[in-house]
Write an enzyme that holds these catalytic residues in place. Structure first.
Site, PDB file in Angstrom:
ATOM      1  N   GLU A 145       0.830  -1.216   0.000  1.00  0.00           N
ATOM      2  CA  GLU A 145       0.000   0.000   0.000  1.00  0.00           C
ATOM      3  C   GLU A 145       0.858   1.257   0.000  1.00  0.00           C
ATOM      4  OE1 GLU A 145      -3.207  -0.052   2.877  1.00  0.00           O
ATOM      5  OE2 GLU A 145      -3.250   2.139   2.945  1.00  0.00           O
TER       6      GLU A 145
ATOM      7  N   ASP B 258       4.714 -14.639  11.379  1.00  0.00           N
ATOM      8  CA  ASP B 258       3.385 -15.089  10.978  1.00  0.00           C
ATOM      9  C   ASP B 258       2.378 -13.951  11.223  1.00  0.00           C
ATOM     10  OD1 ASP B 258       0.870 -16.210  10.869  1.00  0.00           O
ATOM     11  OD2 ASP B 258       1.401 -18.013  11.989  1.00  0.00           O
TER      12      ASP B 258
ATOM     13  N   HIS C 128      -3.056  10.171  -0.295  1.00  0.00           N
ATOM     14  CA  HIS C 128      -3.215   8.856  -0.908  1.00  0.00           C
ATOM     15  C   HIS C 128      -3.280   8.962  -2.410  1.00  0.00           C
ATOM     16  CE1 HIS C 128      -4.719   5.624   2.069  1.00  0.00           C
ATOM     17  NE2 HIS C 128      -3.580   6.149   2.422  1.00  0.00           N
TER      18      HIS C 128
HETATM   19  C1  MEV Z   1      -5.818   2.943   5.338  1.00  0.00           C
HETATM   20  O1  MEV Z   1      -4.999   1.850   4.939  1.00  0.00           O
HETATM   21  C2  MEV Z   1      -5.795   3.096   6.840  1.00  0.00           C
HETATM   22  C3  MEV Z   1      -6.707   4.186   7.391  1.00  0.00           C
HETATM   23  O2  MEV Z   1      -8.051   3.969   6.971  1.00  0.00           O
HETATM   24  C4  MEV Z   1      -6.615   4.122   8.902  1.00  0.00           C
HETATM   25  C5  MEV Z   1      -7.579   5.037   9.640  1.00  0.00           C
HETATM   26  O3  MEV Z   1      -8.622   5.405   9.105  1.00  0.00           O
HETATM   27  O4  MEV Z   1      -7.261   5.341  10.806  1.00  0.00           O
HETATM   28  C6  MEV Z   1      -6.334   5.551   6.878  1.00  0.00           C
END
Ligand code: MEV
Length: 443
Positions: free
Chosen positions: A81, A283, A381
């Site tokens: 990610e 794991d 993002h």
């Molecule tokens: C995304 O991978 C993780 C989040 O959704 C965590 C959160 O909302 O605290 C951004």
């Protein structure tokens, strides 16, 4: 390790990053060889699981700025990610300004469960087993003498009645053998013990043995992390530090009040935790199972980390979760990438590794809450997502950054759009050469 603070690391070429990593972690070029071979050769993979047809790679990045109990760590993180590594590194830099993470770990106690069924008198079974505790612990020592020599071994035996016997039904009892597994993850050790003792326990209970297996709710093997971040370290372009701090606290309260939010909050924590667990050959399903079971231990699913304003006005966070990981045995012996990850980390014990892993989880959580409390997660993002879309469209070299920048600028981060932009750049190299590059997130 001198310092895990490496300004501009993200701007270096891959070769330059390798050189910096080798220098910081005291490794040679040949030590880093696994990084050039996907960390695992298919011949080795063939011995690890069944029906092997190849290997499957994930990006391996370095989490920077981690200061845990006064020690610097470069943290290998394996994750697909975008933004997880950059965000955790960014948050670790903020935490650093408050003195870093303070962590502690329980003794490495794993739980072996032996289920006993058709027990005619459950209370009598409990008494009979507890009366033999010393002899049973002795028997455990015979099963794993080398673990005992290393300072580990069975520490205690607990008996729980899950279903009492009635005049018409027979009962179910479960015996927990608590085993100090030292630096191993411990699954094999405790499973062998459970199997070895099951017959004797069943005989003492008057019932029959059922399942004999570890519990992934490793709640005797927790790690706890705290940090205290001065508000000025939290400020963003559009928000002062106090506003960000209060936003993070409000986000924490939301998760504390609502399991729907707590699940996402904890997912953000696991973004960081799983990445290091995978990189170190551990794991991650076991860690995930333990974390979520622990989060629900009160009967309501709750956040694993909470945030408050401390007496000095700092943002104070605390995180607690089970940490059944090892730094010897298991996959480690077979996986050159996992061995290299441990060398990069320089951790000396499973407990130390667990404390670093939990700190990365806490950093990931802080980064997510801070971003959500400020401009929202999507902006950051999206620009990172744009890079993946540019790659999917077939961009290579500097065109990845240029196509990504153009995609993000257009606000339309879609494959067809990326393909169109790429075609334009390929048809007109002069246009491509002057197109701006995507800005990388600076950790
Ligand atoms: C995304 O991978 C993780 C989040 O959704 C965590 C959160 O909302 O605290 C951004």
């Amino acid at each position: 390790m001198t310092s895990s603070r490496i300004p501009g690391f993200y701007k270096l070429s891959l070769d330059e990053r390798h050189a910096e990593l080798a220098r910081r972690a005291g490794l040679t070029e040949s030590d880093l060889q696994p990084l050039l071979q996907g960390c695992l050769r298919v011949e080795s993979a063939n011995h690890m699981i069944e029906n092997v047809v190849g290997t499957y790679a994930l990006p391996l990045g370095l989490g920077l700025n981690f200061l845990v109990n006064g020690r610097d760590y470069l943290v290998p993180m394996c994750v697909e990610e975008p933004s997880v590594v950059a965000a955790a590194s960014n948050a670790a830099r903020m935490v650093r300004e408050g003195g870093g993470f303070t962590a502690e770990a329980d003794e490495p106690i794993m739980i072996a469960q032996v289920q006993l069924v058709r027990v005619p008198d459950t209370q009598r079974a409990v008494d009979a087993i507890l009366a033999q505790k010393a002899a049973l612990l002795d028997a455990c020592a015979q099963v794993h003498p080398s673990l005992v020599r290393r300072g580990g071994g069975a520490r205690d035996i607990e008996v729980r009645v899950l279903e009492a016997s009635t005049p018409t039904t027979k009962g179910m009892v479960v015996v927990h053998i608590l085993v100090d597994v030292r630096d191993a993850m411990g699954a094999n050790l405790v499973n062998t013990l459970a199997e070895a003792l099951a017959g004797r326990l069943a005989a003492l209970s008057g019932g029959e043995p059922g399942l004999r297996i570890l519990s992934n709710l490793a709640d005797r093997r927790c790690v706890r992390v705290r940090c205290s971040v001065p508000p000025h370290a939290l400020r963003s372009d559009h928000h002062d530090g106090e506003a960000v701090r209060d936003g993070v606290v409000a986000a924490s309260r939301f998760a504390e009040l609502d399991p729907y939010r707590a699940a996402t909050h904890n997912k953000g924590i696991m973004n960081g935790i799983d990445a290091v667990v995978i990189a170190t050959g551990n794991d991650w399903r076991s860690i995930e199972a333990g974390a979520h079971a622990y989060a629900a231990r009160s009967g309501t699913y709750r956040p694993l980390a909470v945030w408050r304003v401390g007496p000095t006005g700092n943002l104070e966070g605390s995180l607690e979760l089970p940490m059944a990981i090892g730094c010897v045995g298991g996959t480690l012996s077979a996986h050159p990438g996992a061995r290299l990850a441990l060398r990069i980390l320089g951790t000396q014990s499973a407990a130390e590794l667990g404390m670093v892993i939990a700190s990365v989880g806490m950093a990931s959580n802080l980064a997510a809450l801070r971003a959500l409390a400020c401009e929202g997660i999507q902006r950051g993002h999206m620009s990172l997502h744009a890079r993946s879309v540019a790659l999917s469209a077939g961009a290579t070299g500097s065109l990845v950054e240029r196509v990504a920048a153009e995609l993000a600028r257009s606000g339309e981060v879609r494959l067809e759009r990326a393909q169109l932009i790429l075609r334009q750049f390929l048809a007109d190299p002069a246009l491509a050469a002057t197109a701006p590059m995507a800005e990388r997130v600076s950790p």
